[in-house]
Scaffold this active site. Structure first.
Site, mmCIF file in Angstrom:
data_model
loop_
_atom_site.group_PDB
_atom_site.id
_atom_site.type_symbol
_atom_site.label_atom_id
_atom_site.label_comp_id
_atom_site.label_asym_id
_atom_site.label_seq_id
_atom_site.Cartn_x
_atom_site.Cartn_y
_atom_site.Cartn_z
ATOM 1 N N LYS A 80 0.819 -1.217 0.000
ATOM 2 C CA LYS A 80 0.000 0.000 0.000
ATOM 3 C C LYS A 80 0.850 1.264 0.000
ATOM 4 C CE LYS A 80 -4.437 -1.768 1.306
ATOM 5 N NZ LYS A 80 -5.493 -1.921 2.319
ATOM 6 N N ARG A 104 -3.718 -10.016 4.751
ATOM 7 C CA ARG A 104 -4.162 -10.053 3.338
ATOM 8 C C ARG A 104 -3.007 -9.539 2.493
ATOM 9 N NH1 ARG A 104 -6.435 -6.561 -0.346
ATOM 10 N NH2 ARG A 104 -7.986 -7.480 -1.730
#
Ligand code: 9MG
Length: 278
Positions: free
Chosen positions: A223, A257
């Site tokens: 991210k 995840r």
């Protein structure tokens, strides 16, 4: 002592070690792997590889949730996701489907999906009922505003308290509507309407979420916060993602995840060996 479990349809995960959920985006526009797995054969091969690499669950998404993403029609999302769910569920792979649409939730569960991963925390009318009726596990994620606008100056009174209160309220609404408590996981939604400072505060304080008793999911893989810290492009963020996953599980996170399954599984194996000798 009661062993903690996370129930997802026909799968029951014993949470005595952190689980790895591999990401399979079948979208043309996801932030990291957009376009790479639109081809069905490639998507199936990647899912099977992630499973062989040690993924406990595979999260299939047919609608991008990256900042600025535009919504996808229900029929298009079904076309992208359902054939994969049918094929992979037949191989007894535990599948999550990342969707906000009740019709997709219902169809995915009927096709064999074990879990629904909703970045909107089952807020769409009929979403809770769709999951309650099918007995799937659910991941309730926090997001401030919508993907189109969420990164425009997000503000919280107290990010940890606000996000925690939201998730506990959503979880209790799910329980009241008939979803079993042990089928519910919560997720603070790193990067979804959060600044770098918010994300770091949430990760530092993730134990507060663990203390709710619901399994906590953390999605930090590749991210932009990791890019902001390291100065690396999306394709160069694997080491940063491993560090973030380890920081999360060290604080009690149950499920990470991730895009890089093989590397994450190795990192967690070493971490576990140090912590508990297994
Ligand atoms: C779909 N999706 C993208 N990022 C995510 C995250 O951090 N958590 C969950 N549960 N889903 C995510």
């Amino acid at each position: 002592m009661r062993v903690p479990v996370f129930c997802c349809g026909r799968f029951t995960f014993v949470l005595t070690r952190p689980l790895v959920m591999g990401i399979l985006n079948v979208t043309p526009d996801s932030f990291s792997d957009g376009g790479r797995y639109v081809d069905r054969k490639r998507a199936l091969a990647h899912a099977r590889q992630m499973r062989a690499d040690g993924a406990d669950l595979i999260d299939i998404g047919g609608e991008s949730s990256r900042p600025g993403a535009t919504p996808v029609a229900e029929s298009e999302e079904l076309d992208r996701v359902l054939p994969l769910v049918e094929a992979l569920a037949a191989e007894n792979i535990a599948l999550a489907v990342d969707t906000r649409k009740p019709a997709v939730m219902r169809a995915a569960a009927a096709a064999g999906a074990a879990m629904i991963n909703d970045i909107g925390a089952l807020s769409a009318p009929g979403a809770i009922e769709a999951c309650a009726q099918s007995g799937v596990g659910v991941c309730l994620m926090h997001m401030q505003r919508e993907p189109m606008t969420m990164q425009a100056a997000p503000v919280y009174a107290d990010v940890v308290a606000d996000v925690r209160a939201f998730l506990v309220a959503r979880a209790e609404a799910c329980v009241a509507a008939g979803i079993a408590r042990e089928c519910i996981a919560i997720d603070p939604g790193f990067g979804f309407g959060k600044t770098l400072a918010h994300n770091l505060e949430l990760l530092r304080s993730i134990g507060t979420f663990v203390a709710t008793g619901f399994p906590v999911v953390a999605g930090l893989s590749r991210k932009s916060s990791l890019g902001a810290i390291t100065g690396r492009s999306v394709d160069e963020r694997m080491p940063a993602s491993l560090a973030a996953a380890l920081a999360a599980v060290a604080r009690g996170v149950a499920i990470v995840r991730v895009h890089d399954v093989r590397e994450t599984v190795d990192a967690l194996r070493v971490w576990r060996a140090v912590e508990s000798g297994i």
